[in-house]
Design a protein around this motif. Structure first.
Motif, PDB file in Angstrom:
ATOM      1  N   SER A  17       0.833  -1.203   0.000  1.00 24.03           N
ATOM      2  CA  SER A  17       0.000   0.000   0.000  1.00 24.03           C
ATOM      3  C   SER A  17       0.868   1.253   0.000  1.00 24.03           C
ATOM      4  CB  SER A  17      -0.896   0.033   1.237  1.00 24.03           C
ATOM      5  OG  SER A  17      -1.791  -1.054   1.254  1.00 24.03           O
ATOM      6  N   ARG A  19       0.098   5.769   0.242  1.00 24.13           N
ATOM      7  CA  ARG A  19      -0.860   6.867   0.334  1.00 24.13           C
ATOM      8  C   ARG A  19      -0.237   8.097  -0.279  1.00 24.13           C
ATOM      9  NH1 ARG A  19      -3.065  10.365   5.443  1.00 24.13           N
ATOM     10  NH2 ARG A  19      -5.252  10.559   4.800  1.00 24.13           N
ATOM     11  N   PHE A  80      -6.068  13.105  -1.083  1.00 22.78           N
ATOM     12  CA  PHE A  80      -5.297  11.890  -0.869  1.00 22.78           C
ATOM     13  C   PHE A  80      -5.728  10.808  -1.859  1.00 22.78           C
ATOM     14  CE2 PHE A  80      -3.645  13.499   3.053  1.00 22.78           C
ATOM     15  CZ  PHE A  80      -4.687  14.227   3.627  1.00 22.78           C
ATOM     16  N   GLN A  82      -5.403   6.758  -1.380  1.00 21.40           N
ATOM     17  CA  GLN A  82      -4.971   5.557  -0.677  1.00 21.40           C
ATOM     18  C   GLN A  82      -4.978   4.409  -1.668  1.00 21.40           C
ATOM     19  OE1 GLN A  82      -3.940   5.070   2.619  1.00 21.40           O
ATOM     20  NE2 GLN A  82      -3.431   3.018   1.879  1.00 21.40           N
TER      21      GLN A  82
END
Length: 123
Positions: A17, A19, A80, A82
């Motif tokens: 992941s 961000r 943002f 994600q």
């Protein structure tokens, strides 16, 4: 005039992941729809995700739906992205963009652009 600066890119393994953040200055951030695009060398800029001025209305490309989430914090003038369950195909330079009015999926409809941040997903 709005200035956009992306950050948060990097190298991550498949399944990982990241961000991304996009900080805005110089304009009325809360009045703009925001979007994320991505582009590989020699390819056209591709729509990833967009949201309206409040973040209550979002839209995603099929290729990232269920894995990526766009959000915004108007108090911090920041949007943002994600990104979860990353795949090697997600490797690209990611750009944020802003426009007055509703969100669009065509890059030519956006007025302001950041400089981009590199995302690399290793297999």
């Amino acid at each position: 005039q709005v200035q956009l600066v992306e950050s948060g890119g990097g190298l991550v393994q498949t399944g990982g992941s990241l961000r991304l953040s996009c900080a805005a200055s110089g304009g009325s951030f809360s009045s703009y729809s925001m979007a994320w695009f991505r582009q590989a060398p020699g390819k056209e800029r591709e729509f990833v995700a967009a949201c309206n001025w409040s973040g209550s209305n979002t839209y995603y490309a099929d290729s990232v739906k269920g894995r990526f989430t766009i959000s915004r914090d108007n108090a911090k003038n920041t949007v943002f992205l994600q990104m979860n369950s990353l795949k090697p195909d997600d490797t690209d330079v990611y750009y944020c963009a802003a426009r007055s009015g509703g969100w669009r999926t065509r890059p030519g409809m956006y007025t302001y652009w950041g400089q981009g941040t590199q995302v690399t997903v290793s297999s």
